[in-house]
Design an enzyme around this catalytic site. Structure first.
Site, mmCIF file in Angstrom:
data_model
loop_
_atom_site.group_PDB
_atom_site.id
_atom_site.type_symbol
_atom_site.label_atom_id
_atom_site.label_comp_id
_atom_site.label_asym_id
_atom_site.label_seq_id
_atom_site.Cartn_x
_atom_site.Cartn_y
_atom_site.Cartn_z
ATOM 1 N N CYS A 1 -14.581 14.037 8.205
ATOM 2 C CA CYS A 1 -14.708 14.545 6.839
ATOM 3 C C CYS A 1 -15.192 15.995 6.846
ATOM 4 C CB CYS A 1 -15.688 13.669 6.062
ATOM 5 S SG CYS A 1 -16.031 14.230 4.379
ATOM 6 N N SER B 1 5.512 -13.769 1.215
ATOM 7 C CA SER B 1 5.512 -15.094 1.838
ATOM 8 C C SER B 1 4.266 -15.881 1.454
ATOM 9 C CB SER B 1 5.566 -14.954 3.364
ATOM 10 O OG SER B 1 4.385 -14.318 3.838
ATOM 11 N N LEU C 1 16.113 -8.939 -3.256
ATOM 12 C CA LEU C 1 15.506 -8.436 -4.485
ATOM 13 C C LEU C 1 16.237 -7.209 -5.032
ATOM 14 C CD1 LEU C 1 11.848 -8.896 -3.324
ATOM 15 C CD2 LEU C 1 12.858 -10.018 -5.305
ATOM 16 N N VAL D 1 0.830 -1.209 0.000
ATOM 17 C CA VAL D 1 0.000 0.000 0.000
ATOM 18 C C VAL D 1 0.865 1.259 0.000
ATOM 19 C CG1 VAL D 1 -1.958 -1.139 1.111
ATOM 20 C CG2 VAL D 1 -0.203 -0.063 2.544
ATOM 21 N N ASP D 2 2.147 1.108 -0.310
ATOM 22 C CA ASP D 2 3.084 2.235 -0.199
ATOM 23 C C ASP D 2 3.230 3.066 -1.468
ATOM 24 O OD1 ASP D 2 4.787 0.590 -1.824
ATOM 25 O OD2 ASP D 2 5.631 -0.328 -0.013
ATOM 26 N N CYS E 1 -19.737 9.895 2.853
ATOM 27 C CA CYS E 1 -20.077 10.379 1.510
ATOM 28 C C CYS E 1 -19.250 9.733 0.406
ATOM 29 C CB CYS E 1 -19.934 11.893 1.452
ATOM 30 S SG CYS E 1 -18.226 12.497 1.634
ATOM 31 N N HIS F 1 -4.629 -3.975 -2.304
ATOM 32 C CA HIS F 1 -5.131 -3.568 -0.994
ATOM 33 C C HIS F 1 -5.263 -2.054 -0.843
ATOM 34 C CE1 HIS F 1 -3.289 -7.629 0.325
ATOM 35 N NE2 HIS F 1 -4.557 -7.781 -0.016
#
Length: 286
Positions: free
Chosen positions: A177, A219, A261, A102-103, A129, A118
């Site tokens: 909000c 994983s 990686l 989610v970065d 809303c 995600h």
């Protein structure tokens, strides 16, 4: 490292590769994963959607922790692994990217059409809303509402959550909000929520069209990501897994690589893009 590069490069070279990435791809950007060698066990029970909506105290605790964690996520930049994936996509070898992260670091590295399974931490949604605003805007509002907030984040989880003392949480003020007064929530899938069905089906279709599914830094512990490995195997799409440590998808893999990686992916990209260079005509080169 070269003995790991060649077999992986050989499988990626034919293209039509769909990447499925997890938290392990972002560890070299300073965001620890949950289970890999750089990760830490989650220090507290993760927030569920049901608890977030129903319990004001739990919601305040979440926002206090996430407010600090967001500062660390916002400063993170793509690492060499993200950039290597972007290069492979730009070269036409990667046809799609599905990330459990989610970065937003794939997009920041230059990858396009990334399916963020995600959601993203840098977007905030109103549960009343449905309006969406930037996390940077919310960060400014929370700073203004909590001028004396002195919490310090020692470590951040991949979802932006951090450990924080209860006395620090108790002093934190949340905001709602501006448009409707509704509850604000990061536009990410919490525990207890489901990924939107249309998004899942789009990912399934992407996997089924692939020639190869390449899993990077996951994983595959939870079914949210593992289901795509299972679907690929059932449809006869080869699966390659690159992850530090074992995964729950290892039995489906035709190749399993245990390597950092940030070192392996740039070496693979260099190997393949160098090999592709001769097909460019002299006239095109200029």
């Amino acid at each position: 490292m070269q003995e790991l590069v060649e077999p992986l490069a050989g499988l990626v070279a034919a293209g039509e590769v769909v990447v499925l990435s997890g938290a392990g791809l972002s560890t070299e950007s300073g965001i620890p994963d949950y289970r890999g060698p750089s990760g830490v066990a989650r220090r507290h029970t993760p927030m569920t959607y049901q608890m977030f909506v129903a319990d004001p105290v739990a919601r305040r605790r979440y926002w206090a922790r996430s407010h600090l964690g967001w500062r660390l996520i916002a400063r993170a930049t793509p690492n060499s692994g993200h950039h290597a994936v972007a290069r492979l996509q730009q070269a036409g070898l990667v046809s799609g990217i599905i990330t459990q992260n989610v970065d937003g670091l794939h997009s920041a590295a230059g990858s396009r059409a990334v399916t963020e399974l995600h959601g993203r931490l840098d977007v905030v949604v109103c549960l009343g809303c449905g309006g969406r605003t930037s996390r940077a805007e919310l960060d400014g509002r929370l700073r203004a509402a909590n001028p004396g907030f002195g919490g310090q984040a020692v470590a951040v989880n991949p979802d932006g959550d951090v450990a924080l003392a209860e006395e620090q949480v108790a002093a934190f003020r949340t905001v709602d909000c501006l448009a409707c007064g509704g509850l604000l929530k990061p536009d990410v899938v919490f525990f207890g929520e489901t990924v939107p069905a249309a998004r899942v089906q789009s990912c399934f279709a992407m996997v089924e069209r692939a020639r190869l599914l390449l899993v990077l830094g996951s994983s595959l512990t939870v079914m949210s990501g593992r289901r795509f490995v299972v679907r690929a195997a059932r449809r006869g799409v080869p699966v390659v897994i690159v992850n530090q440590g074992p995964t729950r998808g290892d039995g489906y893999a035709c190749l399993r690589v245990d390597a950092p990686l940030g070192r392996l992916l740039p070496a693979v990209a260099d190997r393949l893009l160098g090999a592709l260079a001769p097909v460019v005509s002299p006239a095109v080169r200029g």
